[in-house]
Design a protein around this motif. Structure first.
Motif, PDB file in Angstrom:
ATOM      1  N   ARG A 402      -6.798  -0.691   0.178  1.00  0.00           N
ATOM      2  CA  ARG A 402      -5.839  -0.895   1.125  1.00  0.00           C
ATOM      3  C   ARG A 402      -6.538  -1.836   2.346  1.00  0.00           C
ATOM      4  N   ALA A 403      -7.744  -1.487   2.613  1.00  0.00           N
ATOM      5  CA  ALA A 403      -8.326  -2.213   3.770  1.00  0.00           C
ATOM      6  C   ALA A 403      -8.599  -3.495   3.158  1.00  0.00           C
ATOM      7  N   LEU A 404      -9.242  -3.604   2.121  1.00  0.00           N
ATOM      8  CA  LEU A 404      -9.719  -4.845   1.424  1.00  0.00           C
ATOM      9  C   LEU A 404      -8.425  -5.898   1.199  1.00  0.00           C
ATOM     10  N   TYR A 405      -7.332  -5.314   0.564  1.00  0.00           N
ATOM     11  CA  TYR A 405      -6.144  -6.278   0.412  1.00  0.00           C
ATOM     12  C   TYR A 405      -5.406  -6.565   1.551  1.00  0.00           C
ATOM     13  N   ALA A 406      -5.583  -5.845   2.647  1.00  0.00           N
ATOM     14  CA  ALA A 406      -5.030  -6.143   3.834  1.00  0.00           C
ATOM     15  C   ALA A 406      -5.689  -7.429   4.425  1.00  0.00           C
ATOM     16  N   GLU A 407      -6.949  -7.637   4.109  1.00  0.00           N
ATOM     17  CA  GLU A 407      -7.608  -8.722   4.587  1.00  0.00           C
ATOM     18  C   GLU A 407      -7.577  -9.871   3.435  1.00  0.00           C
ATOM     19  N   ARG A 408      -7.350  -9.822   2.377  1.00  0.00           N
ATOM     20  CA  ARG A 408      -7.263 -10.753   1.329  1.00  0.00           C
ATOM     21  C   ARG A 408      -5.948 -11.349   1.351  1.00  0.00           C
ATOM     22  N   ARG A 409      -4.836 -10.521   1.680  1.00  0.00           N
ATOM     23  CA  ARG A 409      -3.562 -11.261   1.785  1.00  0.00           C
ATOM     24  C   ARG A 409      -3.448 -12.508   2.982  1.00  0.00           C
ATOM     25  N   VAL A 410      -4.032 -12.145   4.036  1.00  0.00           N
ATOM     26  CA  VAL A 410      -4.064 -12.901   5.248  1.00  0.00           C
ATOM     27  C   VAL A 410      -4.694 -14.224   4.792  1.00  0.00           C
ATOM     28  N   LEU A 411      -5.780 -14.095   3.838  1.00  0.00           N
ATOM     29  CA  LEU A 411      -6.675 -15.252   3.680  1.00  0.00           C
ATOM     30  C   LEU A 411      -5.725 -16.083   2.831  1.00  0.00           C
ATOM     31  N   PRO A 430       4.343  -7.174   3.345  1.00  0.00           N
ATOM     32  CA  PRO A 430       3.924  -5.829   3.975  1.00  0.00           C
ATOM     33  C   PRO A 430       3.355  -4.688   2.773  1.00  0.00           C
ATOM     34  N   GLY A 431       3.478  -5.153   1.776  1.00  0.00           N
ATOM     35  CA  GLY A 431       2.776  -4.211   0.729  1.00  0.00           C
ATOM     36  C   GLY A 431       2.424  -5.009  -0.592  1.00  0.00           C
ATOM     37  N   GLY A 432       2.037  -4.083  -1.687  1.00  0.00           N
ATOM     38  CA  GLY A 432       1.769  -4.613  -2.981  1.00  0.00           C
ATOM     39  C   GLY A 432       0.427  -5.457  -2.964  1.00  0.00           C
ATOM     40  N   ILE A 433       0.447  -6.070  -4.239  1.00  0.00           N
ATOM     41  CA  ILE A 433      -0.837  -7.078  -4.567  1.00  0.00           C
ATOM     42  C   ILE A 433      -0.206  -8.382  -5.028  1.00  0.00           C
ATOM     43  N   GLN A 434       0.905  -8.606  -4.852  1.00  0.00           N
ATOM     44  CA  GLN A 434       1.479  -9.886  -5.202  1.00  0.00           C
ATOM     45  C   GLN A 434       2.573 -10.172  -4.280  1.00  0.00           C
ATOM     46  N   PHE A 435       3.060 -11.433  -4.306  1.00  0.00           N
ATOM     47  CA  PHE A 435       4.129 -12.001  -3.366  1.00  0.00           C
ATOM     48  C   PHE A 435       4.655 -13.207  -3.977  1.00  0.00           C
ATOM     49  N   ALA A 436       5.972 -13.535  -3.629  1.00  0.00           N
ATOM     50  CA  ALA A 436       6.794 -14.511  -3.992  1.00  0.00           C
ATOM     51  C   ALA A 436       6.910 -15.708  -2.928  1.00  0.00           C
ATOM     52  N   ALA A 437       6.373 -16.831  -3.100  1.00  0.00           N
ATOM     53  CA  ALA A 437       6.517 -17.834  -2.232  1.00  0.00           C
ATOM     54  C   ALA A 437       7.552 -18.933  -2.553  1.00  0.00           C
ATOM     55  N   ARG A 438       8.430 -19.295  -1.589  1.00  0.00           N
ATOM     56  CA  ARG A 438       9.466 -20.026  -2.189  1.00  0.00           C
ATOM     57  C   ARG A 438       9.276 -21.496  -1.726  1.00  0.00           C
ATOM     58  N   PHE A 439       9.838 -22.699  -2.516  1.00  0.00           N
ATOM     59  CA  PHE A 439       9.356 -23.967  -2.267  1.00  0.00           C
ATOM     60  C   PHE A 439      10.652 -24.559  -1.366  1.00  0.00           C
ATOM     61  N   PHE A 486      -2.905 -11.722  -5.172  1.00  0.00           N
ATOM     62  CA  PHE A 486      -3.980 -12.052  -4.074  1.00  0.00           C
ATOM     63  C   PHE A 486      -4.992 -11.134  -4.081  1.00  0.00           C
ATOM     64  N   ALA A 487      -5.297  -9.972  -4.737  1.00  0.00           N
ATOM     65  CA  ALA A 487      -6.172  -8.972  -4.685  1.00  0.00           C
ATOM     66  C   ALA A 487      -7.476  -9.470  -5.057  1.00  0.00           C
ATOM     67  N   ASN A 488      -7.574 -10.642  -5.818  1.00  0.00           N
ATOM     68  CA  ASN A 488      -8.928 -11.310  -5.988  1.00  0.00           C
ATOM     69  C   ASN A 488      -9.604 -12.256  -5.545  1.00  0.00           C
ATOM     70  N   ILE A 489      -8.854 -12.396  -4.582  1.00  0.00           N
ATOM     71  CA  ILE A 489      -9.407 -13.551  -3.429  1.00  0.00           C
ATOM     72  C   ILE A 489     -10.544 -13.021  -2.579  1.00  0.00           C
ATOM     73  N   ALA A 490     -12.052 -13.731  -2.902  1.00  0.00           N
ATOM     74  CA  ALA A 490     -13.195 -13.213  -2.687  1.00  0.00           C
ATOM     75  C   ALA A 490     -13.371 -13.546  -1.025  1.00  0.00           C
TER      76      ALA A 490
END
Length: 508
Positions: A402-411, A430-439, A486-490
């Motif tokens: 939870r702490a790690l993903y909170a940082e990586r989603r911002v990155l 606000p949650g999860g490990i993926q998201f949708a971005a719109r063009f 975004f969970a694997n953004i190092a």
């Protein structure tokens, strides 16, 4: 070897239908008309991409669809060929469709287009299904949706637990597994759900499966009836939609807005549907949370219609604003909600372990079908997972993630904003490990997100186009964008590099 003939593919970039679907349709029509004969070689991927001035990935997606449908065969270095034994049913269907489309064009002057979202006639199988399944499997790739942080998983601890169980020589681990699941793991799951999700259940209600697809198959075989109607979120989880369409159920696309699934619209379309499949905590793929008013309306509908609600709670453990939300099942007073969870997002997808909690009145039926399916998962892995939970590793791992993903989603969000500017609308999830971005719509109209995702795939990225998550992916008003993990953004540098790489795919 049969040489490719002079067959050419014409596409119309003014059409709303995506290019890869136009390619599929041209091939089907040519085969039905006899312009392409069984056993004949078709243009190579690169050659056709050059001819059409489009991305190789776009042609590859079309060919993958045609192979899966039985029209083409890929033979490695020898090339791609029209299937030498096309079933008569396929040819009949093609000719009938060609006649219908010809009549449609003559009467309306417009090419045939897919039905509108929410049509009570149901959702057709997604033609992109094979390509999407391939994109979500195999070697992990950057920005892959639904993939947890593999670099942060406590692999040494896990290996030790598995090795300890394997060395123990327990004979039960070598026998056929219990179709309902390893009893100690079912007990741990029941306890965990009561504490973290507000789901009150006993171990006998918990069934361990080999993944969400296996869960759905078990539920449909146990509780379904011939010609059932099933509410399905629009947009909704791609792989589940593909599987359900294959089973022959009548899928009803119910629109989703900021409050989640539109229950009133669902009642208008199919009030007596047997099932409603929902993702209340983190809607897939948009990320919305089902509002309390909609939750109560959904529960009321299920009680009145004597229907089942299948709650897919796939990644609710990861909530970055406050505590994880209570499950819809926690509000269920009349036992109409079937709760589904998975270890693919909180552990790793290769584990292939998921679970479902069924109402007490359905335990006997589900248990009987599970035994008849011989659907048990490997006991060794279930036992190691039970140890992982019992020894506290599971709770500690969730807290760290939870702490790690909170940082990586911002990155990644910051990197995307910097790389795309106003061309991509990104909202912090606000949650999860993926998201949708719109063009944002370009000067020439909507962005072809399928083509962008195809170019990204060629560049080694695993984003998915947003439009294909909708029942009607080909219309102008269908939102276009990308679904990414975004969970694997190092690191910040990693995020910037990937965002720039993705931005380069926007314009080709």
């Amino acid at each position: 070897m049969t040489a490719p003939n002079a067959f050419t593919v014409d596409i119309d970039r003014q059409l709303q239908l995506p290019i890869y679907l136009q390619i599929c349709e041209r091939f089907r029509t040519a085969i039905a008309a006899g312009h392409l004969r069984p056993g004949e070689r078709v243009p190579a991927l690169r050659s056709l991409a050059t001819q059409l001035n489009t991305a190789r990935g776009t042609v590859e997606l079309a060919y993958t669809i045609l192979v899966d449908e039985g029209y083409l065969q890929m033979r490695g270095a020898a090339g791609t060929f029209v299937s030498p034994s096309l079933p008569a049913s396929i040819m009949h269907s093609l000719r009938a469709r060609g006649a219908n489309e010809q009549n449609s064009r003559q009467s309306t002057g417009n090419p045939a287009v897919p039905q509108t979202p929410g049509d009570a006639r149901g959702v057709r199988p997604a033609p992109h299904q094979p390509a999407i399944a391939a994109a979500m499997s195999g070697e992990p790739r950057p920005l892959q949706p639904g993939l947890p942080a593999l670099d942060a998983f406590p692999l040494k601890v896990w290996n030790r637990l598995v090795a300890h169980r394997a060395r123990g020589g327990e004979r039960a681990l070598l026998a056929y597994p219990d179709p309902a699941g390893y009893r100690p793991l079912r007990e741990h799951i029941a306890t965990y759900l009561g504490l973290s999700r507000g789901v009150t259940c006993v171990p006998d209600q918990v069934f361990v499966t080999g993944g969400y697809r296996a869960t759905l198959e078990l539920l449909l075989r146990s509780l379904g009836r011939p010609n059932d109607s099933v509410w399905y979120e629009d947009p909704g989880y791609l792989l589940a939609r593909g599987f359900l369409a294959e089973t022959g159920v009548h899928l009803v696309a119910v629109p989703v807005d900021d409050e989640g699934i539109d229950v009133e619209r669902g009642k208008q379309l199919a009030a007596q549907a047997r099932f409603a499949l929902v993702t209340p905590s983190h809607q897939s793929p948009l990320g919305h949370t089902l509002s309390l008013a909609r939750r109560m309306a959904l529960l009321d509908w299920a009680e009145q219609a004597s229907s089942w609600i299948v709650e897919d709670d796939y990644d609710s453990e990861f909530r970055y604003l406050g505590r994880p939300l209570p499950a819809l099942k926690s509000l269920d007073r009349h036992d109409h909600v079937i709760y589904c969870g998975t270890f693919s997002k909180v552990m790793f997808p290769g584990l292939r372990l998921a679970y479902t909690v069924v109402p007490e009145r359905a335990v006997e039926r589900v248990g009987r079908v599970a035994r008849s399916m011989n659907a048990g998962s490997p006991t060794l892995l279930q036992a190691a997972l039970a140890d992982f939970v019992e020894q506290g590793h599971f709770a500690r791992h969730l807290k760290r993630m939870r702490a790690l993903y909170a940082e990586r989603r911002v990155l990644i969000v910051r990197a995307l904003e910097q790389a795309f500017g106003e061309r991509l609308i990104v909202e912090l999830p606000p949650g999860g490990i993926q998201f949708a971005a719109r063009f944002a719509e370009g000067p020439d109209g909507p962005i072809d997100d399928v083509a962008v995702a195809a170019r990204a795939r060629e560049a080694g990225l695993a984003v998915l186009p947003l439009s294909i998550w909708y029942a009607n992916a080909g219309t102008r008003r269908t939102p276009r964008g990308l679904v990414m993990g975004f969970a694997n953004i190092a690191s910040a540098d990693d995020a910037s590099r990937l965002a720039r790489k993705l931005r380069a795919c926007l314009d080709g």
